[in-house]
Motif scaffolding. Structure first.
Motif, PDB file in Angstrom:
ATOM      1  N   ILE A 150      -7.800   7.180   9.245  1.00  0.00           N
ATOM      2  CA  ILE A 150      -6.440   6.814   9.671  1.00  0.00           C
ATOM      3  C   ILE A 150      -5.938   5.656   8.816  1.00  0.00           C
ATOM      4  CG2 ILE A 150      -6.906   7.547  12.066  1.00  0.00           C
ATOM      5  CD1 ILE A 150      -6.040   3.940  11.572  1.00  0.00           C
ATOM      6  N   ASP A 151      -4.624   5.629   8.621  1.00  0.00           N
ATOM      7  CA  ASP A 151      -4.002   4.522   7.881  1.00  0.00           C
ATOM      8  C   ASP A 151      -2.549   4.423   8.330  1.00  0.00           C
ATOM      9  OD1 ASP A 151      -4.979   3.051   4.989  1.00  0.00           O
ATOM     10  OD2 ASP A 151      -2.839   2.925   5.506  1.00  0.00           O
ATOM     11  N   GLY A 184      -8.118   2.426   8.253  1.00  0.00           N
ATOM     12  CA  GLY A 184      -7.509   1.880   7.033  1.00  0.00           C
ATOM     13  C   GLY A 184      -8.061   2.599   5.825  1.00  0.00           C
ATOM     14  N   CYS A 185      -8.056   3.937   5.923  1.00  0.00           N
ATOM     15  CA  CYS A 185      -8.790   4.778   4.954  1.00  0.00           C
ATOM     16  C   CYS A 185      -8.101   4.889   3.603  1.00  0.00           C
ATOM     17  CB  CYS A 185      -8.976   6.179   5.542  1.00  0.00           C
ATOM     18  SG  CYS A 185      -7.398   7.034   5.803  1.00  0.00           S
ATOM     19  N   SER A 186      -6.829   4.448   3.512  1.00  0.00           N
ATOM     20  CA  SER A 186      -6.065   4.610   2.264  1.00  0.00           C
ATOM     21  C   SER A 186      -6.043   6.084   1.859  1.00  0.00           C
ATOM     22  CB  SER A 186      -6.655   3.698   1.178  1.00  0.00           C
ATOM     23  OG  SER A 186      -5.950   3.835  -0.018  1.00  0.00           O
ATOM     24  N   ASP A 209      -1.925   6.168  11.771  1.00  0.00           N
ATOM     25  CA  ASP A 209      -2.159   5.469  13.038  1.00  0.00           C
ATOM     26  C   ASP A 209      -2.218   3.969  12.733  1.00  0.00           C
ATOM     27  OD1 ASP A 209      -2.585   5.068  15.725  1.00  0.00           O
ATOM     28  OD2 ASP A 209      -4.545   6.042  15.808  1.00  0.00           O
ATOM     29  N   ASP A 210      -2.159   3.175  13.785  1.00  0.00           N
ATOM     30  CA  ASP A 210      -2.188   1.723  13.633  1.00  0.00           C
ATOM     31  C   ASP A 210      -3.578   1.206  14.011  1.00  0.00           C
ATOM     32  OD1 ASP A 210      -1.918  -1.009  13.761  1.00  0.00           O
ATOM     33  OD2 ASP A 210      -0.222  -0.997  15.152  1.00  0.00           O
ATOM     34  N   ASN A 270     -12.466  -3.182   4.213  1.00  0.00           N
ATOM     35  CA  ASN A 270     -11.430  -3.988   3.545  1.00  0.00           C
ATOM     36  C   ASN A 270     -10.093  -3.893   4.267  1.00  0.00           C
ATOM     37  OD1 ASN A 270     -13.354  -4.607   1.534  1.00  0.00           O
ATOM     38  ND2 ASN A 270     -12.987  -2.613   0.614  1.00  0.00           N
ATOM     39  N   SER A 281      -0.217   3.605   6.250  1.00  0.00           N
ATOM     40  CA  SER A 281       0.596   3.983   5.088  1.00  0.00           C
ATOM     41  C   SER A 281       0.771   5.503   5.060  1.00  0.00           C
ATOM     42  CB  SER A 281      -0.093   3.503   3.802  1.00  0.00           C
ATOM     43  OG  SER A 281       0.343   4.264   2.706  1.00  0.00           O
ATOM     44  N   MET A 310      -9.966   4.078  -7.663  1.00  0.00           N
ATOM     45  CA  MET A 310     -11.149   3.418  -7.082  1.00  0.00           C
ATOM     46  C   MET A 310     -11.952   4.395  -6.212  1.00  0.00           C
ATOM     47  SD  MET A 310     -11.119   0.305  -4.386  1.00  0.00           S
ATOM     48  CE  MET A 310     -12.519  -0.089  -3.388  1.00  0.00           C
ATOM     49  N   TYR A 320       0.805  -1.228   0.000  1.00  0.00           N
ATOM     50  CA  TYR A 320       0.000   0.000   0.000  1.00  0.00           C
ATOM     51  C   TYR A 320       0.834   1.272   0.000  1.00  0.00           C
ATOM     52  CZ  TYR A 320      -3.563  -3.414   0.847  1.00  0.00           C
ATOM     53  OH  TYR A 320      -4.373  -4.522   0.727  1.00  0.00           O
ATOM     54  N   ARG A 380      -6.246  -7.351   6.455  1.00  0.00           N
ATOM     55  CA  ARG A 380      -4.931  -6.768   6.136  1.00  0.00           C
ATOM     56  C   ARG A 380      -4.131  -6.424   7.384  1.00  0.00           C
ATOM     57  NH1 ARG A 380      -5.872  -9.084   2.526  1.00  0.00           N
ATOM     58  NH2 ARG A 380      -6.012  -8.579   0.325  1.00  0.00           N
ATOM     59  N   VAL A 381      -4.748  -6.495   8.565  1.00  0.00           N
ATOM     60  CA  VAL A 381      -4.012  -6.142   9.785  1.00  0.00           C
ATOM     61  C   VAL A 381      -3.396  -7.406  10.408  1.00  0.00           C
ATOM     62  CG1 VAL A 381      -5.438  -4.117  10.272  1.00  0.00           C
ATOM     63  CG2 VAL A 381      -6.045  -6.322  11.301  1.00  0.00           C
ATOM     64  N   TYR A 404      -5.817   2.969  -5.809  1.00  0.00           N
ATOM     65  CA  TYR A 404      -6.809   3.398  -4.800  1.00  0.00           C
ATOM     66  C   TYR A 404      -7.361   4.791  -5.098  1.00  0.00           C
ATOM     67  CZ  TYR A 404      -6.698  -0.855  -2.218  1.00  0.00           C
ATOM     68  OH  TYR A 404      -6.874  -2.171  -1.886  1.00  0.00           O
TER      69      TYR A 404
HETATM   70  C1  LIG Z   1      -7.364  -3.127   1.045  1.00  0.00           C
HETATM   71  S1  LIG Z   1      -6.952  -1.472   1.527  1.00  0.00           S
HETATM   72  C2  LIG Z   1      -8.556  -0.802   1.857  1.00  0.00           C
HETATM   73  C3  LIG Z   1      -8.608   0.686   1.716  1.00  0.00           C
HETATM   74  C4  LIG Z   1      -9.993   1.301   1.939  1.00  0.00           C
HETATM   75  N1  LIG Z   1     -10.448   1.143   3.300  1.00  0.00           N
HETATM   76  C5  LIG Z   1     -11.000   0.725   0.979  1.00  0.00           C
HETATM   77  O1  LIG Z   1     -11.925  -0.001   1.413  1.00  0.00           O
HETATM   78  O2  LIG Z   1     -10.869   0.970  -0.231  1.00  0.00           O
HETATM   79  C6  LIG Z   1      -6.303  -1.749   3.161  1.00  0.00           C
HETATM   80  C7  LIG Z   1      -5.786  -0.494   3.808  1.00  0.00           C
HETATM   81  O3  LIG Z   1      -5.518  -0.791   5.175  1.00  0.00           O
HETATM   82  C8  LIG Z   1      -4.308  -0.179   5.541  1.00  0.00           C
HETATM   83  N2  LIG Z   1      -3.735  -0.905   6.687  1.00  0.00           N
HETATM   84  C9  LIG Z   1      -3.211  -2.147   6.717  1.00  0.00           C
HETATM   85  N3  LIG Z   1      -2.803  -2.441   7.974  1.00  0.00           N
HETATM   86  C10 LIG Z   1      -3.080  -1.355   8.735  1.00  0.00           C
HETATM   87  C11 LIG Z   1      -2.895  -1.045  10.115  1.00  0.00           C
HETATM   88  N4  LIG Z   1      -2.348  -1.899  10.968  1.00  0.00           N
HETATM   89  N5  LIG Z   1      -3.280   0.174  10.546  1.00  0.00           N
HETATM   90  C12 LIG Z   1      -3.846   1.075   9.711  1.00  0.00           C
HETATM   91  N6  LIG Z   1      -4.052   0.826   8.396  1.00  0.00           N
HETATM   92  C13 LIG Z   1      -3.678  -0.368   7.916  1.00  0.00           C
HETATM   93  C14 LIG Z   1      -3.450  -0.251   4.291  1.00  0.00           C
HETATM   94  O4  LIG Z   1      -2.376   0.674   4.329  1.00  0.00           O
HETATM   95  C15 LIG Z   1      -4.488   0.037   3.220  1.00  0.00           C
HETATM   96  O5  LIG Z   1      -4.588   1.410   2.953  1.00  0.00           O
END
Ligand SMILES: C[S@@+](CC[C@H](N)C(=O)[O-])C[C@H]1O[C@@H](n2cnc3c(N)ncnc32)[C@H](O)[C@@H]1O
Length: 274
Positions: A104-105, A83-85, A155-156, A174, A107, A35, A23, A178-179, A32
């Motif tokens: 928050i994300d 995980g807002c991308s 943020d995490d 989504n 990345s 999308m 990401y 991914r976490v 992204y």
């Molecule tokens: C599959 S994308 C989904 C993006 C968006 N939420 C969407 O539905 O289109 C997953 C996102 O989760 C983020 N992500 C993964 N692990 C994370 C974590 N521990 N904390 C915050 N964001 C995280 C990635 O960086 C990525 O932007």
């Protein structure tokens, strides 16, 4: 609007980084951005594309949450988009959320792009065509007063910083698959009212697309040994503290190039915290 900033140049896509984590690559950011903010024409380049109904997932998820808020009489002044991308869901939410949307994300690059788009009201980026060719896409965001309600932070998702006040709603779109620890991530919204207030709404959208590069198999929801599915495990975890208000599937699509797309169907549930 002043000249929109260039969010991503074509040479960044050409020399896409081999070292970047998931990401963070230019290609991920470009996919992204398309999308989250691209029009149907930007995404498919021709009318009547077979995947056209899967366009616009950020807007559709925002509408589903708004519908549940209306049906349940839940006042939603603040939402956390985990995980807002690059922030498309957060901006879609700002059309109806009263005060503040925080995305928050983990990345840093995604958050910087989301912040730049929000600050400038738009921007341009490149998308991959076939082979070494690229096309420029322009994004224009809504008026400044609506954008002012949207904030982005790094943020995490599994160790969220405590907000000043708990949110009225939280969206995990989504991201659970991914976490590193999906159950730990969810427990932040069930075990206390620190992040999600009592009576607040939690939306979980996920295609349950588990891969060992993101999380170890022991943490995945569902197991072939006892025949449980990801959907069942999610419900087992959440139903102790929240009531299920809505369940449906929503399709989404990420474009690799004009002849290759990643289509997915997110399982969407909306819960109300007791
Ligand atoms: C599959 S994308 C989904 C993006 C968006 N939420 C969407 O539905 O289109 C997953 C996102 O989760 C983020 N992500 C993964 N692990 C994370 C974590 N521990 N904390 C915050 N964001 C995280 C990635 O960086 C990525 O932007």
């Amino acid at each position: 609007m002043a000249i929109p900033p260039v969010l991503l140049k074509e040479d960044e896509l050409l020399q896409d980084e081999t070292t970047s984590s998931a990401y963070e690559t230019a290609r991920d950011i470009s996919k992204y951005l398309l999308m989250h903010y691209g029009s149907i024409e930007d995404a498919f380049e021709r009318p009547h594309h077979p995947l056209a109904p899967s366009h616009g997932l950020p807007r559709r998820l925002s509408e589903v949450l708004e519908l549940v808020a209306l049906r349940t009489g839940t006042s939603v002044s603040s939402v956390l988009d985990v995980g807002c991308s690059v922030g498309g869901i957060s901006h879609a939410l700002s059309t109806w959320v009263k005060d503040v949307v925080v995305g928050i994300d983990s990345s840093v690059r995604s958050i910087e792009v989301a912040q730049s788009l929000t600050r400038h009201g738009g921007g341009t980026f490149s998308v991959a065509q076939l082979g070494p060719f690229f096309r420029e896409v322009q994004v224009t965001l809504p008026a400044a007063e609506r954008r002012a309600r949207v904030e982005f932070e790094v943020d995490d998702a599994c160790a969220l910083a405590a907000p000043h006040r708990p949110f009225d709603a939280v969206i995990l779109s989504n991201v659970l698959d991914r976490v590193k620890d999906p159950e730990l991530c969810l427990k932040q919204f069930t075990d206390s009212a620190r992040i999600l207030r009592r009576g607040g709404l939690l939306m979980v959208a996920c295609p349950w697309s588990w891969y060992p590069e993101f999380s170890s198999p022991e943490t995945w929801f569902g197991s072939s040994s006892n025949g449980t599915t990801s959907e069942q495990v999610l419900k087992n975890i959440l139903s102790a503290d929240l009531d299920l208000m809505l369940e449906k599937d929503e399709a989404g699509v990420l474009r690799q190039n004009p002849r290759e797309y990643d289509y997915f169907e997110a399982h969407v549930t909306v819960w109300r915290k007791r």
